[in-house]
Enzyme design. Sequence first.
Site, short mmCIF file in Angstrom:
data_model
loop_
_atom_site.label_atom_id
_atom_site.label_comp_id
_atom_site.label_asym_id
_atom_site.label_seq_id
_atom_site.Cartn_x
_atom_site.Cartn_y
_atom_site.Cartn_z
N ALA A 171 0.64 -1.15 -0.17
CA ALA A 171 0.05 -0.13 -0.09
C ALA A 171 0.67 1.19 0.03
O ALA A 171 0.28 2.21 0.09
CB ALA A 171 -1.14 0.00 1.22
N ALA A 172 2.40 1.20 -0.19
CA ALA A 172 2.93 2.35 0.01
C ALA A 172 2.50 3.19 -1.38
O ALA A 172 2.57 4.49 -1.48
CB ALA A 172 4.41 2.19 -0.24
N GLY A 173 2.31 2.54 -2.62
CA GLY A 173 1.94 3.08 -3.75
C GLY A 173 0.47 3.91 -3.45
O GLY A 173 0.26 4.84 -4.13
N ASP A 174 -0.50 3.25 -2.72
CA ASP A 174 -1.71 3.87 -2.55
C ASP A 174 -1.50 5.09 -1.64
O ASP A 174 -2.17 5.99 -1.85
CB ASP A 174 -2.62 2.81 -1.79
CG ASP A 174 -2.93 1.50 -2.50
OD1 ASP A 174 -2.70 1.75 -3.70
OD2 ASP A 174 -3.04 0.31 -1.89
O1 RIB Z 1 -2.04 -2.01 -2.72
C1 RIB Z 1 -1.99 -2.42 -1.94
C2 RIB Z 1 -3.37 -3.34 -1.80
O2 RIB Z 1 -3.53 -4.25 -2.88
C3 RIB Z 1 -3.89 -4.47 -0.69
O3 RIB Z 1 -4.56 -3.43 0.53
C4 RIB Z 1 -4.61 -5.50 -1.19
O4 RIB Z 1 -6.07 -5.39 -0.83
C5 RIB Z 1 -4.65 -5.38 -2.78
O5 RIB Z 1 -5.81 -4.66 -3.16
#
Ligand code: RIB
Length: 310
Positions: free
Chosen positions: A249-252
């Site tokens: 989730a670093a990209g998120d």
């Molecule tokens: O980018 C990370 C996410 O990728 C995780 O939270 C997982 O649910 C997938 O969707």
Amino acid sequence: MSVIVFGSINLDLVAKTPRLPMAGETLAGNHFLTAGGGKGANQAVAAARLGVPAQMVGRVGSDSFGQELLAGLQAVGVDTAGVLIDLDAHSGIAMIAVDDAGENSIIIVAGANGRVKISDVGRLIKLLPSAKVLLLQLEIPLTTVLLAAAAGQNAGIPVILDPAPARPDIPDGLYPLIDIITPNEIEAAQLVGFPVNDPETAAKAADELRSRGAGTAIVKLGAQGVFCASAAESFFVPAFPVEAVDTVAAGDAFNGALAAALATGLSLHQAVIWGAAAGALCASKAGAQPSMPDRQTFDAFLQEQTHFKI
Ligand code: RIB
């Protein structure tokens, strides 16, 4: 005015292991946690934790995971009025292994996310007038991503596409609907068809993505930093030094913070710095949504990075 996210919502089942398992291997893990996840929901949480109003549009299943996921989003202030509880599906699931070096592998079962359709875009369209920025990813059906991008463009707000997870079948018609595209190295390489692993190849990839119609291309190079090219400027932001515990989730975090910064009127350069800082902080903690930095932590971190003062 808010960041609006149209995308996936998952429950993450995370196992910590000394190393990632090989095919056919049974491996003993040493820690387990469940956490809110899904690229869409993670990005909404990242924006909300930075104090910028965030709205989520998507689907969860009619199971206990769905209730848990909605409660988690609401607890950090994400508006979930646009999330449908799908009575005929289970919630999206991600089974994640994270090794001692912070590397991960993820299996996703789309569940309700895979059933997002035109009616969900209809709910999005109703909410767009209250939004400043639209954030999209690729964990829901591509046809709905295309429709949502067109709706964002019609509404006159910037459309950001995180082309994750990597997929080779992005239609040419999507690029001109995108104001900012934000691939990592793997996604960029898959989109442009050549290796992307340093600022030079990132610049070449950004040129290619812009030539297809995307307004601005931001290529995330992990521990190296971020390359950004728009019509007006191009620049490189080196990565913030942190000890990576879990890069999930670093990209998120990057995308949520980028959108949050733009929604509050910061420049593109400042927004990329926000993205890079949020990504670094996220990588220094375990879990997807639990590792999104709050505003106080974020501001203190940026203050410490004197060479990055904005
Ligand atoms: O980018 C990370 C996410 O990728 C995780 O939270 C997982 O649910 C997938 O969707």
